[in-house]
Scaffold this motif. Structure first.
Motif, short mmCIF file in Angstrom:
data_model
loop_
_atom_site.label_atom_id
_atom_site.label_comp_id
_atom_site.label_asym_id
_atom_site.label_seq_id
_atom_site.Cartn_x
_atom_site.Cartn_y
_atom_site.Cartn_z
N ASN A 9 -7.64 -21.52 9.42
CA ASN A 9 -8.68 -21.15 10.39
C ASN A 9 -9.69 -20.15 9.83
N ALA A 10 -9.84 -20.10 8.51
CA ALA A 10 -10.86 -19.25 7.89
C ALA A 10 -11.57 -20.06 6.82
N ASP A 11 -12.89 -20.04 6.84
CA ASP A 11 -13.66 -20.86 5.91
C ASP A 11 -13.78 -20.24 4.52
N ASN A 12 -13.67 -18.92 4.44
CA ASN A 12 -13.84 -18.28 3.14
C ASN A 12 -12.47 -17.92 2.54
N GLY A 13 -12.47 -17.66 1.26
CA GLY A 13 -11.26 -17.23 0.58
C GLY A 13 -10.53 -18.35 -0.13
N ARG A 14 -10.66 -18.38 -1.46
CA ARG A 14 -9.94 -19.34 -2.30
C ARG A 14 -9.38 -18.61 -3.51
N ASN A 15 -8.25 -19.07 -4.03
CA ASN A 15 -7.68 -18.46 -5.22
C ASN A 15 -8.57 -18.69 -6.42
N SER A 16 -8.64 -17.70 -7.29
CA SER A 16 -9.39 -17.80 -8.54
C SER A 16 -8.58 -17.05 -9.60
N THR A 17 -8.03 -17.78 -10.57
CA THR A 17 -7.06 -17.18 -11.49
C THR A 17 -7.33 -17.58 -12.93
N ILE A 18 -7.35 -16.58 -13.80
CA ILE A 18 -7.36 -16.80 -15.24
C ILE A 18 -5.93 -16.61 -15.74
N ILE A 24 -3.13 -9.49 8.53
CA ILE A 24 -4.39 -10.13 8.90
C ILE A 24 -4.55 -10.22 10.41
N ASN A 25 -3.50 -10.61 11.10
CA ASN A 25 -3.60 -10.77 12.55
C ASN A 25 -3.75 -9.43 13.27
N THR A 26 -3.21 -8.38 12.67
CA THR A 26 -3.38 -7.04 13.25
C THR A 26 -4.83 -6.59 13.17
N THR A 27 -5.51 -7.01 12.10
CA THR A 27 -6.89 -6.58 11.87
C THR A 27 -7.88 -7.74 11.97
N ALA A 28 -7.49 -8.82 12.62
CA ALA A 28 -8.31 -10.04 12.67
C ALA A 28 -9.69 -9.78 13.26
N ALA A 29 -9.76 -9.02 14.31
CA ALA A 29 -11.03 -8.79 14.98
C ALA A 29 -12.02 -8.09 14.05
N ALA A 30 -11.53 -7.16 13.23
CA ALA A 30 -12.41 -6.42 12.32
C ALA A 30 -13.03 -7.34 11.27
N PHE A 31 -12.33 -8.41 10.92
CA PHE A 31 -12.83 -9.34 9.91
C PHE A 31 -13.47 -10.58 10.53
N GLY A 32 -13.54 -10.64 11.86
CA GLY A 32 -14.11 -11.79 12.52
C GLY A 32 -13.27 -13.04 12.40
N LEU A 33 -11.94 -12.88 12.33
CA LEU A 33 -11.04 -14.00 12.16
C LEU A 33 -10.26 -14.25 13.44
N PRO A 34 -9.86 -15.51 13.68
CA PRO A 34 -8.99 -15.79 14.83
C PRO A 34 -7.61 -15.18 14.60
N VAL A 35 -6.90 -14.87 15.68
CA VAL A 35 -5.62 -14.17 15.56
C VAL A 35 -4.52 -15.05 14.99
N TYR A 79 0.85 -1.18 0.00
CA TYR A 79 0.00 0.00 0.00
C TYR A 79 0.89 1.24 0.00
N ASN A 80 0.68 2.10 -0.98
CA ASN A 80 1.46 3.34 -1.09
C ASN A 80 2.96 3.10 -1.05
N GLY A 81 3.40 2.06 -1.72
CA GLY A 81 4.83 1.79 -1.80
C GLY A 81 5.40 1.05 -0.60
N GLU A 82 4.60 0.81 0.43
CA GLU A 82 5.06 0.07 1.60
C GLU A 82 4.57 -1.38 1.52
N SER A 83 5.34 -2.29 2.11
CA SER A 83 5.03 -3.71 2.03
C SER A 83 5.10 -4.35 3.41
N VAL A 84 4.17 -5.27 3.67
CA VAL A 84 4.13 -5.97 4.95
C VAL A 84 3.70 -7.41 4.71
N ASN A 85 4.14 -8.31 5.56
CA ASN A 85 3.73 -9.70 5.46
C ASN A 85 2.21 -9.80 5.66
N ILE A 86 1.54 -10.57 4.78
CA ILE A 86 0.08 -10.67 4.85
C ILE A 86 -0.37 -11.28 6.17
#
Length: 202
Positions: free
Chosen positions: A183-192, A134-145, A123-130
């Motif tokens: 530990n998340a039920d949603n989210g799968r890769n979809s690639t053309i 995710i764990n920093t914002t886990a609560a906002a997405f309803g995900l376990p840490v 984001y804006n030229g900065e990079s962070v491990n996904i």
């Protein structure tokens, strides 16, 4: 008129000979192209372009049937609202059955194990491990840490290819089967994936 018909028949025969493997023949094909990737079940996710490149071997088992296997470096992930990108790179191992329905024209399907080698959010030229993001914002997405990107992924590739004089245009849709995040039920890769390759007989 007869001469024209004979010439046309010879051209068709030549195309047929060049357009698919003979029984028992092995070919090698370096290839490169464009990915259009996204992650399913994530709100506001959009397709992200990326590079795909590598090589595949193909083996003729019948006049109209071959099997192929390869190794591809594949840039996948997604784009989110606000300019955030998930850059997720994989080593893909496509294993396919290819059925030639017409000279040079094949339909294909198979399985594709994949191994994650990069997982960065930018984001804006900065990079962070996904995983960290995710764990920093886990609560906002309803995900376990302890949610994180899975190291192994499996998809089902289906597609079409057309071969002319050893040049192969290939279009595939890779349908994600395994969950992308632990530990998340949603989210799968979809690639053309759209690639161009050159086939050599070995």
């Amino acid at each position: 008129m007869k001469k024209i018909m004979m010439i046309a028949a010879m051209m068709v025969a030549t195309l047929t000979a060049n357009a698919q493997n003979e029984v028992g023949q092995i070919t090698f094909m370096p290839k490169a192209g464009l990915n259009l990737a996204t992650i399913t079940s994530i709100d506001n996710s959009k397709m992200k372009p990326g590079l795909v490149a590598g090589a595949e071997f193909e083996y003729g088992v019948a006049n109209d049937m071959t099997f192929s296997a390869g190794v591809l470096y594949s840039m996948e992930g997604t784009k989110l609202d606000g300019g955030i990108k998930f850059n997720m790179d994989y080593i893909n191992v496509p294993i396919l059955a290819n059925y030639y329905i017409a000279p040079g024209f094949a339909v294909k399907a198979g399985i594709q194990p994949a191994f994650n080698v990069r997982k960065k959010a930018s984001y804006n030229g900065e990079s962070v491990n996904i995983d960290d993001l995710i764990n920093t914002t886990a609560a906002a997405f309803g995900l376990p840490v302890d949610t994180k990107v899975q190291a192994f992924n499996l998809s089902v590739p289906v597609g079409l290819s057309y071969e002319f004089k050893n040049i192969v245009l290939d279009a595939r849709y890779n349908i994600g089967v395994t969950k992308l995040f632990k530990n998340a039920d949603n989210g799968r890769n979809s690639t053309i994936a759209i690639t161009l390759g050159y086939k050599f007989a070995l």
